[in-house]
Write a protein that holds these residues in place. Structure first.
Motif, PDB file in Angstrom:
ATOM      1  N   THR A  24       0.834  -1.208   0.000  1.00  0.00           N
ATOM      2  CA  THR A  24       0.000   0.000   0.000  1.00  0.00           C
ATOM      3  C   THR A  24       0.872   1.263   0.000  1.00  0.00           C
ATOM      4  O   THR A  24       0.491   2.277  -0.570  1.00  0.00           O
ATOM      5  CB  THR A  24      -0.971   0.022   1.198  1.00  0.00           C
ATOM      6  OG1 THR A  24      -0.210  -0.086   2.400  1.00  0.00           O
ATOM      7  CG2 THR A  24      -1.998  -1.092   1.112  1.00  0.00           C
ATOM      8  N   ASN A  25       2.049   1.188   0.635  1.00  0.00           N
ATOM      9  CA  ASN A  25       2.954   2.350   0.591  1.00  0.00           C
ATOM     10  C   ASN A  25       3.375   2.635  -0.843  1.00  0.00           C
ATOM     11  O   ASN A  25       3.382   3.785  -1.281  1.00  0.00           O
ATOM     12  CB  ASN A  25       4.207   2.097   1.440  1.00  0.00           C
ATOM     13  CG  ASN A  25       4.059   2.599   2.858  1.00  0.00           C
ATOM     14  OD1 ASN A  25       2.972   2.590   3.408  1.00  0.00           O
ATOM     15  ND2 ASN A  25       5.159   3.025   3.460  1.00  0.00           N
ATOM     16  N   GLN A  48      -1.213  -7.862   0.905  1.00  0.00           N
ATOM     17  CA  GLN A  48      -0.056  -7.281   0.217  1.00  0.00           C
ATOM     18  C   GLN A  48       0.892  -8.412  -0.179  1.00  0.00           C
ATOM     19  O   GLN A  48       1.271  -9.230   0.662  1.00  0.00           O
ATOM     20  CB  GLN A  48       0.708  -6.337   1.132  1.00  0.00           C
ATOM     21  CG  GLN A  48      -0.080  -5.139   1.628  1.00  0.00           C
ATOM     22  CD  GLN A  48       0.797  -4.238   2.483  1.00  0.00           C
ATOM     23  OE1 GLN A  48       1.029  -3.108   2.138  1.00  0.00           O
ATOM     24  NE2 GLN A  48       1.293  -4.746   3.595  1.00  0.00           N
ATOM     25  N   GLY A  51       4.581  -6.692   1.128  1.00  0.00           N
ATOM     26  CA  GLY A  51       4.483  -5.739   2.233  1.00  0.00           C
ATOM     27  C   GLY A  51       5.874  -5.369   2.742  1.00  0.00           C
ATOM     28  O   GLY A  51       6.701  -6.244   2.979  1.00  0.00           O
ATOM     29  N   GLY A  53       8.599  -3.734   5.380  1.00  0.00           N
ATOM     30  CA  GLY A  53       8.817  -3.407   6.788  1.00  0.00           C
ATOM     31  C   GLY A  53      10.001  -2.464   6.908  1.00  0.00           C
ATOM     32  O   GLY A  53      10.555  -2.016   5.904  1.00  0.00           O
ATOM     33  N   GLN A  54      10.372  -2.172   8.139  1.00  0.00           N
ATOM     34  CA  GLN A  54      11.521  -1.295   8.358  1.00  0.00           C
ATOM     35  C   GLN A  54      12.815  -1.997   7.976  1.00  0.00           C
ATOM     36  O   GLN A  54      12.898  -3.225   8.018  1.00  0.00           O
ATOM     37  CB  GLN A  54      11.599  -0.895   9.833  1.00  0.00           C
ATOM     38  CG  GLN A  54      10.532   0.092  10.244  1.00  0.00           C
ATOM     39  CD  GLN A  54      10.314   0.089  11.736  1.00  0.00           C
ATOM     40  OE1 GLN A  54      11.167  -0.322  12.507  1.00  0.00           O
ATOM     41  NE2 GLN A  54       9.146   0.536  12.143  1.00  0.00           N
ATOM     42  N   TRP A  59       6.895  -7.269   5.520  1.00  0.00           N
ATOM     43  CA  TRP A  59       5.799  -7.293   6.500  1.00  0.00           C
ATOM     44  C   TRP A  59       4.812  -8.349   6.036  1.00  0.00           C
ATOM     45  O   TRP A  59       4.204  -8.218   4.981  1.00  0.00           O
ATOM     46  CB  TRP A  59       5.124  -5.931   6.599  1.00  0.00           C
ATOM     47  CG  TRP A  59       4.017  -5.878   7.607  1.00  0.00           C
ATOM     48  CD1 TRP A  59       2.677  -5.940   7.364  1.00  0.00           C
ATOM     49  CD2 TRP A  59       4.159  -5.766   9.035  1.00  0.00           C
ATOM     50  NE1 TRP A  59       1.976  -5.858   8.543  1.00  0.00           N
ATOM     51  CE2 TRP A  59       2.854  -5.753   9.586  1.00  0.00           C
ATOM     52  CE3 TRP A  59       5.257  -5.682   9.906  1.00  0.00           C
ATOM     53  CZ2 TRP A  59       2.627  -5.648  10.962  1.00  0.00           C
ATOM     54  CZ3 TRP A  59       5.009  -5.575  11.271  1.00  0.00           C
ATOM     55  CH2 TRP A  59       3.719  -5.560  11.790  1.00  0.00           C
ATOM     56  N   THR A  68      -3.849  -3.425   6.812  1.00  0.00           N
ATOM     57  CA  THR A  68      -2.606  -3.013   6.137  1.00  0.00           C
ATOM     58  C   THR A  68      -2.990  -1.830   5.261  1.00  0.00           C
ATOM     59  O   THR A  68      -3.774  -1.977   4.314  1.00  0.00           O
ATOM     60  CB  THR A  68      -1.986  -4.147   5.291  1.00  0.00           C
ATOM     61  OG1 THR A  68      -2.995  -4.745   4.486  1.00  0.00           O
ATOM     62  CG2 THR A  68      -1.351  -5.216   6.150  1.00  0.00           C
ATOM     63  N   ASP A 114       7.382   0.943  17.027  1.00  0.00           N
ATOM     64  CA  ASP A 114       6.676  -0.343  17.107  1.00  0.00           C
ATOM     65  C   ASP A 114       5.759  -0.317  18.318  1.00  0.00           C
ATOM     66  O   ASP A 114       6.178   0.082  19.405  1.00  0.00           O
ATOM     67  CB  ASP A 114       7.662  -1.497  17.292  1.00  0.00           C
ATOM     68  CG  ASP A 114       8.510  -1.726  16.057  1.00  0.00           C
ATOM     69  OD1 ASP A 114       8.071  -1.343  14.954  1.00  0.00           O
ATOM     70  OD2 ASP A 114       9.602  -2.298  16.204  1.00  0.00           O
ATOM     71  N   LYS A 121       4.722  -7.668  19.670  1.00  0.00           N
ATOM     72  CA  LYS A 121       4.478  -6.595  18.692  1.00  0.00           C
ATOM     73  C   LYS A 121       3.092  -6.750  18.061  1.00  0.00           C
ATOM     74  O   LYS A 121       2.748  -7.805  17.546  1.00  0.00           O
ATOM     75  CB  LYS A 121       5.565  -6.646  17.613  1.00  0.00           C
ATOM     76  CG  LYS A 121       5.467  -5.559  16.560  1.00  0.00           C
ATOM     77  CD  LYS A 121       6.775  -5.413  15.807  1.00  0.00           C
ATOM     78  CE  LYS A 121       6.626  -4.609  14.544  1.00  0.00           C
ATOM     79  NZ  LYS A 121       7.884  -4.251  13.908  1.00  0.00           N
ATOM     80  N   GLY A 124       3.279  -2.422  13.240  1.00  0.00           N
ATOM     81  CA  GLY A 124       4.512  -1.857  12.685  1.00  0.00           C
ATOM     82  C   GLY A 124       4.163  -0.674  11.799  1.00  0.00           C
ATOM     83  O   GLY A 124       3.087  -0.639  11.182  1.00  0.00           O
ATOM     84  N   ILE A 125       5.063   0.282  11.753  1.00  0.00           N
ATOM     85  CA  ILE A 125       4.807   1.540  11.027  1.00  0.00           C
ATOM     86  C   ILE A 125       5.995   1.844  10.120  1.00  0.00           C
ATOM     87  O   ILE A 125       7.146   1.718  10.546  1.00  0.00           O
ATOM     88  CB  ILE A 125       4.605   2.683  12.055  1.00  0.00           C
ATOM     89  CG1 ILE A 125       3.316   2.450  12.855  1.00  0.00           C
ATOM     90  CG2 ILE A 125       4.568   4.048  11.365  1.00  0.00           C
ATOM     91  CD1 ILE A 125       3.248   3.206  14.158  1.00  0.00           C
ATOM     92  N   GLY A 142       2.574   4.216   6.431  1.00  0.00           N
ATOM     93  CA  GLY A 142       2.179   2.809   6.286  1.00  0.00           C
ATOM     94  C   GLY A 142       2.000   2.172   7.662  1.00  0.00           C
ATOM     95  O   GLY A 142       2.884   2.258   8.518  1.00  0.00           O
ATOM     96  N   ILE A 143       0.861   1.541   7.843  1.00  0.00           N
ATOM     97  CA  ILE A 143       0.568   0.923   9.145  1.00  0.00           C
ATOM     98  C   ILE A 143       0.096  -0.516   8.939  1.00  0.00           C
ATOM     99  O   ILE A 143      -0.804  -0.784   8.139  1.00  0.00           O
ATOM    100  CB  ILE A 143      -0.549   1.693   9.897  1.00  0.00           C
ATOM    101  CG1 ILE A 143      -0.117   3.135  10.141  1.00  0.00           C
ATOM    102  CG2 ILE A 143      -0.899   0.996  11.210  1.00  0.00           C
ATOM    103  CD1 ILE A 143      -1.227   4.031  10.667  1.00  0.00           C
TER     104      ILE A 143
HETATM  105  C1  BTN Z   1       7.813  -2.698  10.507  1.00  0.00           C
HETATM  106  O1  BTN Z   1       8.783  -3.283  10.004  1.00  0.00           O
HETATM  107  O2  BTN Z   1       7.523  -2.845  11.673  1.00  0.00           O
HETATM  108  C2  BTN Z   1       6.995  -1.784   9.648  1.00  0.00           C
HETATM  109  C3  BTN Z   1       5.874  -2.518   8.988  1.00  0.00           C
HETATM  110  C4  BTN Z   1       4.957  -1.624   8.158  1.00  0.00           C
HETATM  111  C5  BTN Z   1       3.925  -2.441   7.435  1.00  0.00           C
HETATM  112  C6  BTN Z   1       2.897  -1.612   6.735  1.00  0.00           C
HETATM  113  S1  BTN Z   1       1.572  -2.594   6.140  1.00  0.00           S
HETATM  114  C7  BTN Z   1       0.950  -1.254   5.206  1.00  0.00           C
HETATM  115  C8  BTN Z   1       2.137  -0.501   4.668  1.00  0.00           C
HETATM  116  N1  BTN Z   1       2.532  -1.020   3.370  1.00  0.00           N
HETATM  117  C9  BTN Z   1       3.715  -1.617   3.408  1.00  0.00           C
HETATM  118  O3  BTN Z   1       4.266  -2.164   2.453  1.00  0.00           O
HETATM  119  N2  BTN Z   1       4.218  -1.553   4.651  1.00  0.00           N
HETATM  120  C10 BTN Z   1       3.364  -0.813   5.546  1.00  0.00           C
END
Ligand code: BTN
Length: 256
Positions: A24-25, A48, A51, A53-54, A59, A68, A114, A121, A124-125, A142-143
């Motif tokens: 979605t990001n 996703q 997806g 993550g950091q 994700w 998501t 986080d 957890k 994640g953001i 992104g959440i």
């Molecule tokens: C983390 O690593 O903790 C961050 C995770 C973030 C995940 C969200 S899900 C919606 C948005 N789209 C993504 O691809 N990542 C974020």
């Protein structure tokens, strides 16, 4: 399925729902590059395939069980040097909605953003800022919030359902999340950085407590005991060590 949010001023007033997408990001960034986007637009997907993550991680979230999504904000009032304020805004907004759903839970924000419930957890953001000159033109927030998934393959993760023992309505949690996020965004805009930071520090995991960390700044990882003292404006973690105050970026420290 996801309706336009009625209780906010701008966040979630335009909702782009996709059954599936890569991230979605990434979709939000593509939308921004394809033309102007309205402040508060949300891209939300049931699933996703990529997806993000950091720190380049992935994700993972089971189809249709969690939230998501990415919120597009235009925080023109915020200087890029204060961009970390958005991390505080979003982690507090997510913590607020989780605390509403789980009033008894022990809830912490683990630096940088986080959200943890009972040491697991739950969210994640990942925030990606698009700059224009010296201003933040767009912020893609992104959440990933674990809602109804209960199996995490041994990872230290949890969800609202795992904690409360009951199924949650995704659209209802989504609605509440938008309300909580916007409240914190407006708090930053109207009351400023100090107000948000005060609330962030009150939720910060291990603030003021001696704990073990791993220093990843050198070639060899070093375990040490330190005390988190603060988070500086640029977002670095301020830790008291035996040798004095040390500042850490995201990739430079690990919680043991
Ligand atoms: C983390 O690593 O903790 C961050 C995770 C973030 C995940 C969200 S899900 C919606 C948005 N789209 C993504 O691809 N990542 C974020």
């Amino acid at each position: 399925m996801y309706k336009i949010v009625a209780e906010t001023l701008f966040t979630g007033k335009k909702v782009i729902y996709l059954p599936s997408c890569h991230s979605t990001n990434d979709v939000a960034v593509e939308l921004i590059h394809s033309g102007e986007q309205v402040n508060g637009t949300v891209v939300i997907a049931d699933y996703q395939t990529q997806g993000k993550g950091q720190q380049g991680n992935r994700w993972h979230s089971l189809p249709g069980q969690n939230l998501t999504l990415s919120v597009i904000w235009t925080p023109s009032f915020l200087a890029p040097s204060s961009a970390f304020a958005l991390n505080m805004v979003v982690s507090l907004g997510v913590a607020d909605v989780v605390q509403t759903c789980l009033p008894q839970a022990s809830l912490w924000v683990k630096w940088a953003n986080d959200v943890y419930v009972n040491n697991l957890k739950i969210s994640g953001i990942l925030i990606e800022n698009i700059l224009q000159g010296t201003a933040i033109r767009y912020s893609v927030v992104g959440i990933g919030l674990n809602v109804n998934q209960t199996e995490f393959k041994g990872l230290p993760a949890t969800s609202l359902k795992a904690q409360a023992g009951r199924e949650w309505s995704l659209p209802q949690v989504f609605n509440q999340l938008m309300v909580c996020l916007e409240k914190r965004y407006l708090q930053l805009q109207q009351q400023g950085y100090t107000s948000i930071k005060r609330d962030y520090l009150s939720r910060l995991y291990q603030l003021g407590q001696p704990a073990k960390y791993i220093d990843l700044r050198g070639e060899v990882p070093l375990q040490f005991e330190g005390i988190i003292k603060d988070v500086e404006n640029a977002g670095r973690l301020v830790v008291q060590t035996a040798k004095g105050i040390a500042l850490f970026d995201l990739k430079q420290i690990k919680f043991v």
